[in-house]
Design an enzyme around this catalytic site. Sequence first.
Site, PDB file in Angstrom:
ATOM      1  N   LYS A  53       0.844  -1.204   0.000  1.00 60.10           N
ATOM      2  CA  LYS A  53       0.000   0.000   0.000  1.00 60.10           C
ATOM      3  C   LYS A  53       0.875   1.248   0.000  1.00 60.10           C
ATOM      4  O   LYS A  53       0.621   2.199  -0.749  1.00 60.10           O
ATOM      5  CB  LYS A  53      -0.948  -0.021   1.220  1.00 60.10           C
ATOM      6  CG  LYS A  53      -2.035  -1.091   1.099  1.00 60.10           C
ATOM      7  CD  LYS A  53      -2.856  -1.284   2.366  1.00 60.10           C
ATOM      8  CE  LYS A  53      -3.830  -2.439   2.186  1.00 60.10           C
ATOM      9  NZ  LYS A  53      -4.693  -2.716   3.356  1.00 60.10           N
ATOM     10  N   GLN A  97      -4.500  -1.208   9.581  1.00 58.22           N
ATOM     11  CA  GLN A  97      -4.473  -2.545   8.988  1.00 58.22           C
ATOM     12  C   GLN A  97      -5.064  -3.566   9.957  1.00 58.22           C
ATOM     13  O   GLN A  97      -4.734  -3.578  11.148  1.00 58.22           O
ATOM     14  CB  GLN A  97      -3.018  -2.921   8.616  1.00 58.22           C
ATOM     15  CG  GLN A  97      -2.883  -4.237   7.873  1.00 58.22           C
ATOM     16  CD  GLN A  97      -3.523  -4.231   6.482  1.00 58.22           C
ATOM     17  OE1 GLN A  97      -3.635  -3.193   5.829  1.00 58.22           O
ATOM     18  NE2 GLN A  97      -3.939  -5.391   6.023  1.00 58.22           N
ATOM     19  N   ASP A 120     -10.962   3.116   4.285  1.00 57.70           N
ATOM     20  CA  ASP A 120     -11.325   1.695   4.207  1.00 57.70           C
ATOM     21  C   ASP A 120     -12.838   1.504   4.153  1.00 57.70           C
ATOM     22  O   ASP A 120     -13.306   0.398   3.898  1.00 57.70           O
ATOM     23  CB  ASP A 120     -10.803   0.954   5.442  1.00 57.70           C
ATOM     24  CG  ASP A 120      -9.524   0.191   5.179  1.00 57.70           C
ATOM     25  OD1 ASP A 120      -9.374  -0.333   4.058  1.00 57.70           O
ATOM     26  OD2 ASP A 120      -8.686   0.112   6.094  1.00 57.70           O
TER      27      ASP A 120
END
Length: 291
Positions: A53, A97, A120
């Site tokens: 990422k 994450q 997200d």
Amino acid sequence: MADIIDGKAMASRLADRLADEARRFHIATGRQPTLAVVLVGDDPASMIYVRRKIAACGKAGIRSTDHRLAATASQEELIALVDRLNADPAVHGILVQLPLPPGIRANAVLDRIDPAKDVDGFHPVNVGRLSLGSEGLLPCTPMGCMMLLDSVIDDFRGLKAVVIGKSNIVGKPVALLLLERECTVTITHILTRNLPDLVRAADIVVAAAGAPGLVRGDWVRPGAILIDVGINRVADGEGGHRIVGDCAAAEMDHAAAITPVPGGVGPMTIACLLANTMRAARQQLGLAAAG
Ligand code: GUN
């Protein structure tokens, strides 16, 4: 032979467009779009994903800031970090994450992220917007799945879609997006009875169960479209390992189209993260949506 839907190529085209947008954003605002990436602990898969990422941000001209906490960090420490990132006007997107180490409640942390920075799409406000069909930040993997489907389907209305997997990250949101397109959606999971029969009726199969090779060729009707979200590490029989999806890919010649693993959904997830970061940055600075 089934068509192979090339997610890697599609993600690369999207990333090129976003790099262009990031450049224009910088010229218009004097600022660089910025994503804060938070990793707690040292889960090997998470470390690989986070590295990818951050590298993708770098290539697209999106600044990333890297925040690492030890696996022993407390929920309070993590929440304090999220609060600091929420309050920092130079940060436009925040990604924590998952999974988080035991002892930290993921929902308590995700609830704390400013919904405007929630790239997200996991905050309850964005989940609620998705379920209402209104404009929110969408979770990256489901958004990537829809883009892959859009490349092979013109009209979704009335198609039968079967989603295998009921996670908050993929199964539930992708089912809502398919429903929004007026598919008839069945959400299934690993304990669903008659799963092969349900899959046999599907025009679209989204396999997101995390079970290597679960979907067999004889579960799939000729002409179906398969989106394989699985990323499973299995032994290759020679002391090494390889990555396989949730579909037995070698048995799918009769499908109309299938996403490969690797090179299908995975790269699109990362490209969609960049897209969400750009969108969040534009919205925070009151700029119009990109054309
Ligand atoms: N872990 C597995 N998939 C994801 C994702 O899309 N976002 C985050 N933050 N963590 C994940």
